[in-house]
Design a protein around this motif. Structure first.
Motif, mmCIF file in Angstrom:
data_model
loop_
_atom_site.group_PDB
_atom_site.id
_atom_site.type_symbol
_atom_site.label_atom_id
_atom_site.label_comp_id
_atom_site.label_asym_id
_atom_site.label_seq_id
_atom_site.Cartn_x
_atom_site.Cartn_y
_atom_site.Cartn_z
ATOM 1 N N SER A 1 -8.119 -5.010 -0.923
ATOM 2 C CA SER A 1 -8.996 -3.548 -1.368
ATOM 3 C C SER A 1 -9.245 -4.436 -2.965
ATOM 4 N N LEU B 1 12.168 -15.297 -2.473
ATOM 5 C CA LEU B 1 12.316 -16.378 -0.826
ATOM 6 C C LEU B 1 11.087 -16.977 -0.717
ATOM 7 N N ASP C 1 -1.070 -5.706 -7.458
ATOM 8 C CA ASP C 1 -2.110 -4.774 -8.140
ATOM 9 C C ASP C 1 -1.962 -5.512 -9.671
ATOM 10 N N PRO D 1 12.736 -6.096 4.655
ATOM 11 C CA PRO D 1 13.269 -5.105 5.748
ATOM 12 C C PRO D 1 12.226 -4.139 6.586
ATOM 13 N N ARG E 1 -2.622 8.103 -12.814
ATOM 14 C CA ARG E 1 -2.609 7.325 -12.273
ATOM 15 C C ARG E 1 -4.023 7.280 -11.999
ATOM 16 N N SER F 1 -4.250 -0.206 -8.479
ATOM 17 C CA SER F 1 -3.217 1.447 -8.221
ATOM 18 C C SER F 1 -2.400 1.488 -9.845
ATOM 19 N N THR G 1 4.273 -10.501 0.702
ATOM 20 C CA THR G 1 5.415 -10.904 1.593
ATOM 21 C C THR G 1 6.210 -9.988 2.386
ATOM 22 N N SER H 1 3.851 -3.538 3.072
ATOM 23 C CA SER H 1 3.976 -2.194 2.588
ATOM 24 C C SER H 1 2.986 -1.374 2.331
ATOM 25 N N ARG I 1 -9.041 -2.615 -5.664
ATOM 26 C CA ARG I 1 -8.606 -1.201 -6.326
ATOM 27 C C ARG I 1 -6.945 -2.037 -6.750
ATOM 28 N N GLY J 1 5.379 -7.658 -3.267
ATOM 29 C CA GLY J 1 5.146 -6.170 -2.472
ATOM 30 C C GLY J 1 3.647 -6.018 -3.387
ATOM 31 N N GLY J 2 3.234 -4.420 -3.489
ATOM 32 C CA GLY J 2 1.920 -3.796 -4.025
ATOM 33 C C GLY J 2 1.473 -4.012 -5.688
ATOM 34 N N LYS J 3 2.669 -4.114 -5.718
ATOM 35 C CA LYS J 3 3.269 -4.572 -7.480
ATOM 36 C C LYS J 3 1.977 -5.643 -8.332
ATOM 37 N N ASP K 1 -1.644 -1.028 1.607
ATOM 38 C CA ASP K 1 -3.213 -1.120 1.842
ATOM 39 C C ASP K 1 -3.746 -1.889 0.800
ATOM 40 N N GLY K 2 -3.352 -1.919 -0.777
ATOM 41 C CA GLY K 2 -3.884 -3.116 -1.349
ATOM 42 C C GLY K 2 -3.728 -4.382 -1.793
HETATM 43 N N1 LIG Z 1 -4.838 -1.252 -4.517
HETATM 44 C C1 LIG Z 1 -4.501 -0.692 -3.554
HETATM 45 O O1 LIG Z 1 -5.445 -0.380 -3.430
HETATM 46 C C2 LIG Z 1 -3.026 0.416 -3.411
HETATM 47 C C3 LIG Z 1 -2.760 0.439 -2.677
HETATM 48 C C4 LIG Z 1 -1.878 0.964 -1.862
HETATM 49 C C5 LIG Z 1 -0.878 0.598 -2.797
HETATM 50 N N2 LIG Z 1 -0.993 0.286 -3.969
HETATM 51 C C6 LIG Z 1 0.030 0.549 -5.050
HETATM 52 O O2 LIG Z 1 1.683 -0.355 -4.479
HETATM 53 C C7 LIG Z 1 2.806 -0.424 -4.828
HETATM 54 C C8 LIG Z 1 3.339 -0.241 -3.539
HETATM 55 O O3 LIG Z 1 3.880 -1.436 -3.117
HETATM 56 P P1 LIG Z 1 5.168 -2.069 -2.308
HETATM 57 O O4 LIG Z 1 5.867 -0.976 -2.117
HETATM 58 O O5 LIG Z 1 4.872 -3.009 -1.834
HETATM 59 O O6 LIG Z 1 5.832 -1.756 -3.846
HETATM 60 P P2 LIG Z 1 6.826 -3.198 -4.889
HETATM 61 O O7 LIG Z 1 5.483 -3.768 -4.866
HETATM 62 O O8 LIG Z 1 7.261 -2.294 -5.794
HETATM 63 O O9 LIG Z 1 7.124 -3.856 -3.951
HETATM 64 C C9 LIG Z 1 8.326 -2.958 -2.824
HETATM 65 C C10 LIG Z 1 9.791 -3.791 -2.771
HETATM 66 O O10 LIG Z 1 10.278 -4.402 -1.692
HETATM 67 C C11 LIG Z 1 10.461 -5.665 -2.048
HETATM 68 N N3 LIG Z 1 9.739 -7.418 -1.292
HETATM 69 C C12 LIG Z 1 8.714 -7.055 -0.910
HETATM 70 N N4 LIG Z 1 8.239 -8.070 0.193
HETATM 71 C C13 LIG Z 1 9.409 -8.775 0.189
HETATM 72 C C14 LIG Z 1 10.726 -9.636 1.111
HETATM 73 N N5 LIG Z 1 9.290 -9.720 2.086
HETATM 74 N N6 LIG Z 1 11.535 -9.037 2.082
HETATM 75 C C15 LIG Z 1 12.351 -8.477 0.730
HETATM 76 N N7 LIG Z 1 11.649 -7.573 0.333
HETATM 77 C C16 LIG Z 1 10.551 -7.679 -0.270
HETATM 78 C C17 LIG Z 1 10.249 -5.681 -3.948
HETATM 79 O O11 LIG Z 1 10.910 -7.178 -4.178
HETATM 80 C C18 LIG Z 1 10.187 -4.364 -3.715
HETATM 81 O O12 LIG Z 1 11.342 -4.446 -4.409
HETATM 82 C C19 LIG Z 1 2.635 1.030 -5.881
HETATM 83 O O13 LIG Z 1 2.741 0.324 -6.601
HETATM 84 C C20 LIG Z 1 1.079 1.069 -4.991
HETATM 85 O O14 LIG Z 1 0.548 2.091 -6.166
HETATM 86 C C21 LIG Z 1 -1.893 -0.122 -4.850
#
Ligand SMILES: NC(=O)c1ccc[n+]([C@@H]2O[C@H](COP(=O)([O-])OP(=O)(O)OC[C@H]3O[C@@H](n4cnc5c(N)ncnc54)[C@H](O)[C@@H]3O)[C@@H](O)[C@H]2O)c1
Ligand SMILES: O=P(O)(O)OC[C@@H](O)CO
Ligand SMILES: [Zn+2]
Length: 349
Positions: A126, A48, A99, A159, A137, A130, A117, A120, A128, A94-96, A122-123
């Protein structure tokens, strides 16, 4: 003599708004990070906006793509950063990836910029990371990003389910704070009134504005990003994820072990929060408000919405306490009968 001390680590710049991705060059200049960046991302965010981000960063950045979070991914990023002589990291997506970049930057002693992007989780702000490992974990302390660049134009086009996941991650602060207070009372765990109140107030504001958070409105992306920032700051003040992660997160982490990537993190913690609020306060408690707010936003409120069968929900509830050493309403484990009663009464199963 008073000898307590604490370090509250926060980002230097949080840049939120329409088109702010194009301000990335200015953000980098303002931070005085020099040299060659390494972009840590996942496939969709890279497709993207990867090229746009690399163009604004300059310095011919290398890119590492991570698909699953874990210590293996962190090692891969550390190796790539060393091989590419990177001087700072950029977490994009996203979060992965965020992090993973955060933890790798911490390992390397390098600065890191967070470019979400999606709203989704709150990391994004932060201090931290995860990281899953085997059946547990780890919530690992890391330096927070030097800067966060959250482009609401990009985030609003993501989305809608990603935004509802972020909303649910914030709503879950309600039960996280209740669990934290409980642990303080029963286990003498340190409780920070400021961090607890900030996290709770952030959840409350989001629940109050649930009706105006709507798909297609960039204003909604703005509201959710601000709430995620606030929640991340609460974690920084606390020096732990306690203000934003209680039993509902243990439940979600357990679901991740049972069926990785079945549902979004935020959606799982939201459903967990409905049940955990019921466990805390019973029939007359907050669980209905939490469920109704999630429902209005369009986030899942049932096992079926998440794509899990009833028995998986019960298994996750009865084993969630084993995920990590964090005292919550689940104590040393709840019985199957109690789990079923809470899940049935709240309509989750
Ligand atoms: N460190 C922290 O404080 C903290 C806080 C909350 C969550 N987390 C961690 O973050 C992860 C969850 O985050 P997540 O749900 O974003 O996961 P993720 O990074 O897997 O993203 C989810 C999906 O969204 C897609 N995506 C992202 N931006 C997009 C966009 N603009 N358009 C289309 N698709 C898009 C990604 O490709 C992926 O398939 C977990 O591992 C969780 O433990 C960490
Ligand atoms: O420490 P954990 O449980 O991963 O929580 C971090 C974050 O998901 C809070 O919203
Ligand atoms: Zn969370």
């Amino acid at each position: 003599m008073f000898e307590k001390s604490t370090w509250i680590k926060l980002p230097r710049n949080v840049v939120v708004g329409h088109g702010v991705l194009d301000d990335l060059g200015d953000v980098v200049a303002d931070l005085s990070v020099a040299g060659r960046p390494l972009v840590v991302t996942s496939p969709t965010p890279n497709d993207l906006v990867g090229d746009r981000v690399r163009a604004h960063l300059g310095g011919d950045p290398a890119t590492v793509t991570v698909e699953t979070a874990g210590f293996g991914a962190v090692e891969r990023v550390v190796d790539a950063a060393e091989a590419e002589s990177a001087t700072y990291l950029v977490g994009l997506g996203g979060g992965k990836p965020i992090d993973t970049a955060k933890m790798a930057a911490d390992r390397l002693g390098l600065g890191f910029i967070s470019i979400p992007t999606a709203a989704s989780h709150d990391g994004i702000v932060s201090g931290r990371s995860s990281i899953p490992e085997g059946d547990t974990r780890h919530s690992v302390a890391a330096d927070p990003p030097l800067a966060v660049v959250a482009d609401t134009e990009v985030i609003a086009a993501a989305p809608w389910e990603l935004t509802t996941a972020g909303c649910a991650d914030i709503v879950s602060n309600y039960t996280a704070v209740e669990d934290w207070k409980l642990a303080h009372r029963l286990q003498d765990v340190h409780y920070s009134e400021y961090a607890g109140e900030l996290a709770r107030m952030t959840a409350e504001l989001l629940v109050e504005s649930a009706g105006s958070i709507k798909q297609g409105l960039e204003e909604s992306a703005w509201v959710v990003v601000k709430a995620l920032v606030s929640s991340g700051v609460a974690m920084s003040i606390a020096g732990s994820s306690r203000p934003a992660s209680g039993a509902e997160h243990l439940f979600s982490h357990r679901l991740d072990r049972i069926a990785p990537d079945r549902a979004l993190h935020g959606h799982q913690v939201g459903v967990g929060s409905i049940i955990v609020a019921y466990l805390h306060e019973g029939e007359k408690g907050m669980w209905r408000n939490i469920r109704d707010a999630l429902d209005v936003i369009g986030a899942p409120t049932t096992a079926a919405d998440l794509g899990f069968d009833d028995e998986t929900i019960i298994e996750a509830l009865t084993t969630a306490h084993r995920i990590r050493d964090r005292y919550t309403i689940l104590g040393n484990g709840i019985s199957e009968a109690a789990a079923r009663e809470a899940a049935v009464t709240t309509g989750v199963i």
